[in-house]
Design a protein around this motif. Structure first.
Motif, short mmCIF file in Angstrom:
data_model
loop_
_atom_site.label_atom_id
_atom_site.label_comp_id
_atom_site.label_asym_id
_atom_site.label_seq_id
_atom_site.Cartn_x
_atom_site.Cartn_y
_atom_site.Cartn_z
N SER A 102 0.85 -1.18 0.00
CA SER A 102 0.00 0.00 0.00
C SER A 102 0.89 1.23 0.00
CB SER A 102 -0.95 0.01 1.20
OG SER A 102 -0.22 0.09 2.41
N ILE A 103 0.51 2.21 -0.77
CA ILE A 103 1.27 3.46 -0.86
C ILE A 103 0.88 4.33 0.33
CG2 ILE A 103 1.75 5.51 -2.25
CD1 ILE A 103 2.74 2.84 -3.47
N LEU A 104 1.86 4.72 1.14
CA LEU A 104 1.60 5.55 2.31
C LEU A 104 1.65 7.03 1.99
CD1 LEU A 104 3.75 3.56 4.89
CD2 LEU A 104 1.29 3.38 4.47
N TYR A 105 2.44 7.40 1.00
CA TYR A 105 2.62 8.80 0.66
C TYR A 105 3.30 8.88 -0.69
CZ TYR A 105 4.38 13.58 0.65
OH TYR A 105 4.67 14.88 0.29
#
Length: 136
Positions: A4-7
């Protein structure tokens, strides 16, 4: 486990090493200058060192929490990023000097080693550039 992309950091650069970089949120707005020149700006090597050292402190903090200890207040990482030119062209190499004042040397070294395994900058550079760590 899925990723998952956090930022996502978004920047736009013009002019290369003698240009300008800006982030989409306006928090970063820097002039760039060729390393070693008299230009008024920073350079990619300094920016890389700042990003890596900040990330590395975060990774050490994560490792310390896992060991149920706290990083000392004076924790710091100084990064030296070399831009070189050799037989295969331009290259980078790095030296990170880590200060963990008051921590037992063996504990401090274990935090550095753990952080080097988890820090995204360390992962991105592993096997690609020479990196040396010094505990002071």
């Amino acid at each position: 486990m899925s990723n998952s992309i956090l930022y996502t950091g978004k920047t736009h650069t013009t002019g290369g090493r003698d240009g300008q970089s800006r982030s989409d949120d306006g928090r970063l707005d820097v002039k760039l200058s060729t390393p070693g020149s008299n230009g008024a700006g920073t350079n990619p090597e300094q920016l890389f060192g700042a990003g890596w050292s900040a990330c590395f402190i975060g990774a050490m903090n994560h490792a310390a929490r896992a060991r149920k200890i706290a990083l000392p207040a004076g924790t710091s990482v100084s990064a030296e990023i070399d831009l070189g030119n050799g037989e295969t062209g331009y290259f980078l190499q790095a030296r990170l000097t880590v200060a963990l004042p008051g921590l037992d040397r063996e504990v401090a070294q274990s935090l550095i080693e753990a952080a080097h395994q988890t820090c995204p900058y360390s992962k991105a550079t592993r096997g690609n550039i020479d990196v040396a760590f010094t505990l002071v």
